[in-house]
Design an enzyme around this catalytic site. Sequence first.
Site, PDB file in Angstrom:
ATOM      1  N   ARG A  13       0.824  -1.205   0.000  1.00  0.00           N
ATOM      2  CA  ARG A  13       0.000   0.000   0.000  1.00  0.00           C
ATOM      3  C   ARG A  13       0.859   1.256   0.000  1.00  0.00           C
ATOM      4  O   ARG A  13       0.385   2.342   0.298  1.00  0.00           O
ATOM      5  CB  ARG A  13      -0.918  -0.003   1.220  1.00  0.00           C
ATOM      6  CG  ARG A  13      -1.966  -1.094   1.185  1.00  0.00           C
ATOM      7  CD  ARG A  13      -2.821  -1.078   2.440  1.00  0.00           C
ATOM      8  NE  ARG A  13      -2.056  -1.410   3.634  1.00  0.00           N
ATOM      9  CZ  ARG A  13      -2.549  -1.487   4.867  1.00  0.00           C
ATOM     10  NH1 ARG A  13      -3.841  -1.237   5.056  1.00  0.00           N
ATOM     11  NH2 ARG A  13      -1.793  -1.811   5.888  1.00  0.00           N
TER      12      ARG A  13
ATOM     13  N   LYS B 120      18.487 -23.996   6.456  1.00  0.00           N
ATOM     14  CA  LYS B 120      19.838 -23.825   6.990  1.00  0.00           C
ATOM     15  C   LYS B 120      20.720 -25.028   6.638  1.00  0.00           C
ATOM     16  O   LYS B 120      20.268 -26.164   6.607  1.00  0.00           O
ATOM     17  CB  LYS B 120      19.788 -23.620   8.507  1.00  0.00           C
ATOM     18  CG  LYS B 120      19.114 -22.307   8.906  1.00  0.00           C
ATOM     19  CD  LYS B 120      19.095 -22.132  10.411  1.00  0.00           C
ATOM     20  CE  LYS B 120      18.451 -20.802  10.801  1.00  0.00           C
ATOM     21  NZ  LYS B 120      19.252 -19.638  10.368  1.00  0.00           N
TER      22      LYS B 120
ATOM     23  N   HIS C  80       9.316 -24.120  14.087  1.00  0.00           N
ATOM     24  CA  HIS C  80      10.763 -24.339  14.018  1.00  0.00           C
ATOM     25  C   HIS C  80      11.224 -25.558  14.819  1.00  0.00           C
ATOM     26  O   HIS C  80      11.877 -26.464  14.302  1.00  0.00           O
ATOM     27  CB  HIS C  80      11.511 -23.105  14.533  1.00  0.00           C
ATOM     28  CG  HIS C  80      11.279 -21.869  13.723  1.00  0.00           C
ATOM     29  ND1 HIS C  80      10.980 -21.890  12.385  1.00  0.00           N
ATOM     30  CD2 HIS C  80      11.315 -20.558  14.075  1.00  0.00           C
ATOM     31  CE1 HIS C  80      10.840 -20.651  11.941  1.00  0.00           C
ATOM     32  NE2 HIS C  80      11.022 -19.828  12.954  1.00  0.00           N
TER      33      HIS C  80
END
Length: 491
Positions: free
Chosen positions: A48, A181, A239
């Site tokens: 926006r 990772k 995670h």
Amino acid sequence: MSEPPQSADLIVFGGTGDLSMRKLLPALYHCDRDGRLSPETRIIAMSRGGLDDADFRGKVDAQVRGAVPVDDLNVWERFLGRLHHVSVDIGGEDTVGWERLAAMLAGHEQRTRVFYLASPPMTFGPFCRQLERAGLVTPASRVVLEKPLGRDLASARRINDEVGAIFDERQIYRIDHYLGKETVQNLLVLRFANVFLEPVWNSLWIDHVQITAAETVGTPGRRGYYDHAGALRDMVQNHLLQLLCLVAMEPPSRNDREAIRDEKVKVLQALRPIVGGEVDRFTVRGQYTAGEAGGERVPGYLDEPDGTAPTEASHRVETFAAIRAEVKNWRWAGVPFYLRTGKRMPYRCSEIVVQFKDVPHSIFPGSAPNRLVLRLQPSEGIQLHIMAKEPGAGEVALKPVPLGLSFAETFTTRVPEAYERLLMDVLTGNPTLFMRRDEVEAAWRWIDPILGEWEAHGTPPEPYPAGSSGPAGAHELLGRSGRTWHEESPR
């Protein structure tokens, strides 16, 4: 010889936000610098912000250039040339932005088209419906969903239903950057490309497993978000449970996108539920108070500068969570998995510690159990701690020493950031490191009873000083069985 990169249009909703500026655009620049983006690939930010292309490129040049090593100005200018911006107000009546986006994409329907939703989860459904109304969803389209995917099982299912009504499951990429990772990927290689670990990777030889994600930062300016998220939703549900799955999963039959995800789902389904009174026994939640962190005095969570006063939710939310989990199957029966995450901890560190059992009968005084440490950050690497004799005459003196692999020291190439790998996997259509719908919902199914019990009681989280290693209850969680947290400071 690798195949040349395919042309793609990458459309980022929330393209001027924090995630885009700190992670996505630097990752895409590195992909461009390494020759992994085709010359025709475009990056289109939607927000926006009311910016045109030149404004957006100037913003990126000012905010991102200093965070990446620009050693070739021609490459940087080429990257800036890929960038475009479209202003749009999601949920508003103005359709000009959508029409402009449709005009930009017209004629390129055969290209890979990636819609990256770097926005709050409640916007995922509306975004996807608007994409369909604008006629922008093609067979070659993919959609990337950032975490957290909902606040509980019910909301996760609702989001999955809304997105799934527009995109097939094969087109949906639910991202968890931890899975990109190098150490996480090396965990799979370590387990399944080497023979020496498999015979001892079970309850006969492993005493327990610790998975930690510790942060030194607090939540200045983010308390409004964190009040409604908390450590359990923000870190554990995604995670830490993903890391647990990779440690505990059975060997897949092949290195296949679905075979690996099938085994991860089985681990989540095998987690012993923590319900009722067991929640108090097997979980700990805390909230940091004022203390010394990084050599300076820092405020507690309730006093962090945020522009708004703390609410009732602020007093109840956890900035630290620890859980004792169990995987109820033949391989892991009786082996506790300790999960821990917290803010304002003594040091920043994400790691997996596999603690082996002691030798059955020690003939040397001073021996200690072996352990395998896989560090995800700050310095990715693997260490196997073994017992060795200290040099010298006289009595035998033992010392634990690490056999180490540091990726930075061992490999001369730059270790890529997690988002680089994951973005390229999306562009090439490889979903292996992304979460499937049943995987996300299985994780929430295990987390929900813990959340429900915490919220039903309404008791405040246990305080812990900023800069400390967490509340006393977290140490008691292990201490009841004579164990301690691995607290070796990263170098």
